[in-house]
Write an enzyme that holds these catalytic residues in place. Structure first.
Site, short mmCIF file in Angstrom:
data_model
loop_
_atom_site.label_atom_id
_atom_site.label_comp_id
_atom_site.label_asym_id
_atom_site.label_seq_id
_atom_site.Cartn_x
_atom_site.Cartn_y
_atom_site.Cartn_z
N ASP A 1 0.88 -1.19 -0.05
CA ASP A 1 -0.04 -0.13 -0.04
C ASP A 1 0.96 1.50 0.10
OD1 ASP A 1 -2.40 1.25 0.14
OD2 ASP A 1 -3.27 0.01 1.55
N ASP B 1 -10.72 1.40 -3.92
CA ASP B 1 -11.24 1.13 -2.28
C ASP B 1 -12.63 1.00 -2.41
OD1 ASP B 1 -9.00 0.70 -1.08
OD2 ASP B 1 -8.86 2.64 0.03
C1 GLA Z 1 -5.86 1.62 2.06
C2 GLA Z 1 -6.27 0.29 1.15
C3 GLA Z 1 -7.22 -0.91 1.75
C4 GLA Z 1 -6.86 -1.13 3.10
C5 GLA Z 1 -6.34 0.03 4.13
C6 GLA Z 1 -5.61 -0.43 5.28
O1 GLA Z 1 -6.80 2.38 2.27
O2 GLA Z 1 -6.65 0.89 -0.02
O3 GLA Z 1 -7.60 -1.47 0.77
O4 GLA Z 1 -5.66 -2.13 2.70
O5 GLA Z 1 -5.60 1.04 3.29
O6 GLA Z 1 -5.28 0.35 6.05
#
Ligand code: GLA
Length: 699
Positions: free
Chosen positions: A444, A501
């Site tokens: 990430d 997301d």
């Molecule tokens: C980001 C990612 C999510 C998740 C969160 C965890 O927002 O896009 O899918 O993994 O971090 O904190």
């Protein structure tokens, strides 16, 4: 080809020819880019015929729109290179031919400015199978210079084009297409966030007048760089158009003697936007991505939206058992397993298993996941640090940016340009990967940088490259709050992207469709989310959610404990359909269909050998007219016959409002390619937020 007045070079693949020509020793212009020219085409004639007339109110000669337009020659638009000496004096290069090297597929042209001590090279590489041309520029200098801007080789834009299509977006709303009319002056897009970004995906499509998804001519561009790019699409006063892509301006913080653009991927299509899309999809899948194994793409389960930071071993085990039972093959443990990470205010960079949540380490969970027949993946956010972390307390100077910077999600970025930072992060990650049988990292990158900095991007690349070299069996997914780091540069090092997301199937349907202009199924992660979507509040039926996920690399992300028996049954059925078909679907081409009904977003995934296809027709809204409009298919053999079957006629509960008997509700039909591509399929009436899925088989 060289004579005293001009030089010319041509590059060919089966679909396009690119001709570069230069007067005398100057930088070349692209004098032709389009459908293949006959082998005997006379390049001298093309060169001379390309010259523009001169009229009143202008210079006595038109400045060249070269692959690196030069301000020193009174070029009336954005130059291709902007540099200063180390002391700050602007340098105005005037390049002169040095050397050309050409092999079957690669042309490298070298130019120099002896007075200023500058050496410029442009490289063009064709690919006969994918039909993508990869272009790159480099600059070497005798003394250090400051680079303000360097474009990858500059391409002309077609003049029989009324608009350009580029890609914007936001968190949970990636891949939104913009159509902007050409007009005098420039469309300038620049991403200064230091990562590829949701806001400005580095891609551009220039359709010629009348082009659609399936018909007409189009030119497409993608800049493969994860540090933020700049794009200029400019119409000059004389009417010519130029397209420039490069790193965001002033990203090179220090004076240096060597600079390189990232690769610019370009392609011409004479069969619509799909021609560009298929070229990029194939090039990415077959040339850029380096798979970590040759196993089929596994169905994922990701626990983020089920538990967030609340990791409890017994709950996770229960969820894992249920996910496996539904068909999942890989379990991904998301954020929350390390440090004291009970929320997003703390612990990034403390990559050690939290003993409060996992007193015996991750072993018991991983054993359970393996026993359920799944492999195990884990979340990291390697470039990041919370001020509330052990690392920040020990090394506040390792964070990028000023002390009073505005935090993003309570975090700062680490300075990845520092070798000691990369070593530290490497050691922590390598320790986890060595201790546990992990085959997947969700990588990430949840905040933007304080300022764009090419060293940061190069540092991230170096860290990933080192981990991949030492743990070659570990696959990596590129995530940045969803789709904030998607480009061919990161995808050289990773195998999947977290497109968004948003697990809202309606939003996903649109995003996936647009992303297919650049991305194949194999890399595009898509999960079945909770019944009530966490990022939109929308409630969507399981059938729609499951089929939308099945359009790409499928996974689940809801808490499986919320599923009722019907939902379980539908999910199981769609997942099993996906597994049954993935071997041909993963390498298939995604073709965007020209839908007569704007409420319907439809695509046809076509097997590489053209023996079969599947059509996904998603109803994104309520139609204006009463009855469904026929849906035309594409790229079929006109004279071949196809058996077409409505796969999911049973699991979209047929509403009482579909009272008629369209034949597809009852049985398969056998029809010609011509009929499918001209009349098209008439589907049963359906509610919005449903998806029809049709299989086609060539007889
Ligand atoms: C980001 C990612 C999510 C998740 C969160 C965890 O927002 O896009 O899918 O993994 O971090 O904190």
């Amino acid at each position: 080809m060289i004579d005293e007045t001009f030089q010319a070079w041509r590059l060919d693949d089966v679909r396009q020819t690119l001709v570069l020509a230069a007067r005398r020793t100057r930088l070349p212009e692209v004098v032709y880019w389009g459908p293949p020219l006959p082998a005997e085409e006379d390049l001298a004639t093309l060169f001379h015929a390309h010259a523009l007339d001169v009229t009143g109110g202008m210079l006595d000669e038109n400045p060249d729109l070269s692959i690196c337009p030069e301000a020193s020659r009174t070029f009336p638009g954005q130059p291709g290179l902007i540099i200063r000496s180390e002391g700050g004096t602007p340098l105005l290069p005037k390049f002169c031919y040095d050397r050309a090297d050409q092999t079957d597929d690669t042309l490298t042209l070298r130019y120099k400015d002896a007075d200023l001590g500058l050496h410029y090279a442009a490289q063009f590489k064709t690919d006969p199978d994918t039909r993508v041309i990869t272009c790159k520029a480099t600059l070497d200098t005798d003394a250090p210079v400051h680079l303000h801007w360097m474009a990858a080789p500059v391409m002309p834009g077609p003049q029989l084009s009324d608009e350009m299509i580029d890609v914007a977006g936001r968190w949970t709303g990636e891949f939104q297409l913009n159509r902007t009319a050409w007009s005098p002056g420039m469309r300038y897009r620049e991403n200064r966030t230091g990562r590829t970004g949701h806001e400005h995906f580095p891609g551009l499509i220039v359709p010629c007048r009348g082009a659609t998804n399936t018909l007409g001519q189009a030119y497409a561009f993608h800049y493969g760089w994860s540090g933020g790019h700049k794009m200029i699409a400019e119409e000059l006063p004389d009417g010519r158009r130029q397209i420039q892509f490069g790193h965001a301006a002033r990203m090179e913080v220090n004076a240096a003697t060597h600079f390189s653009s990232a690769s610019l991927y370009i392609t011409f299509s004479d069969d619509g936007l799909n021609g560009c899309a298929v070229a990029f999809q194939r090039h990415l899948r077959d040339r850029i991505v380096t798979p970590a194994n040759d196993r089929p793409r596994p169905v994922h389960y990701n626990c983020w939206e089920a538990v967030y930071f609340d990791h409890k071993l017994d709950v996770l085990k229960d969820i894992a058992t249920r996910a496996a039972d539904l068909g999942a093959e890989r379990f991904v443990l998301d954020d929350g397993w390390f440090g004291q990470r009970d929320d997003d205010t703390t612990s990034l960079s403390d990559w050690e298993v939290d003993p409060r949540k996992y007193p015996d380490g991750l072993g018991p969970l991983i054993d359970h996941v393996h026993a359920a027949g799944m492999s195990f993946g884990i979340w990291f956010e390697p470039e990041m640090i919370n001020p509330d972390s052990n690392l920040h307390r020990a090394h506040p100077d390792w964070a990028l940016g000023s002390e009073d910077q505005t935090l993003g999600r309570q975090q700062k970025a680490l300075n990845m340009g520092l070798p000691e930072v990369r070593d530290f992060v490497y050691d922590r990650m390598a320790a986890i990967l060595s201790e546990y049988p992990i085959d997947y990292i969700k990588w990430d990158h949840n905040r933007v940088l304080p300022a764009p900095d090419a060293d940061q991007t190069r540092g991230s690349y170096a860290l990933i490259d080192r981990l991949r070299a030492d743990f070659p069996a570990v696959e990596i997914e590129s995530c940045a709050s969803g789709g904030g780091r998607i480009d061919f540069g990161i995808l050289k090092r990773t195998q999947r992207v977290w497109l968004s997301d948003s697990n809202d199937a309606l939003e996903r349907l649109k995003m996936q469709h647009n992303a297919a202009l650049f991305l194949p199924m194999s890399v595009t992660g898509s999960h079945v989310g909770p019944r009530r979507c966490h990022t939109s509040g929308r409630v969507l039926d399981i059938s729609f959610r499951a089929w939308v996920a099945a359009q790409r690399h499928m996974g689940f992300e809801m808490d499986p404990r919320e599923l009722d028996p019907r939902e379980e049954a539908v999910l199981r059925e769609v997942t099993s359909w996906w597994k049954h078909n993935r071997d041909w679907l993963i390498p298939a081409d995604i073709l965007r269909l020209d839908s007569a009904d704007p409420a319907v977003i439809a695509e046809q995934q076509m097997a590489r050998d053209h023996s079969r296809f599947v059509v996904f027709a998603g109803k994104a809204g309520t139609s204006t007219q009463i009855a469904p409009r026929p849906l035309r298919l594409t790229r079929l053999e006109p004279d071949a016959r196809y058996r077409v079957t409505l796969v999911n006629r049973n699991n979209i509960a047929p509403p009482a409002l579909s009272r008629g008997n369209p034949i597809l509700k009852e049985r398969s039909i056998e029809v010609s390619g011509t009929w499918l591509m001209t009349q098209g399929l008439t589907l049963p009436w359906s509610f919005p937020e449903t998806m029809w899925v049709l299989e086609g088989e060539k007889l």
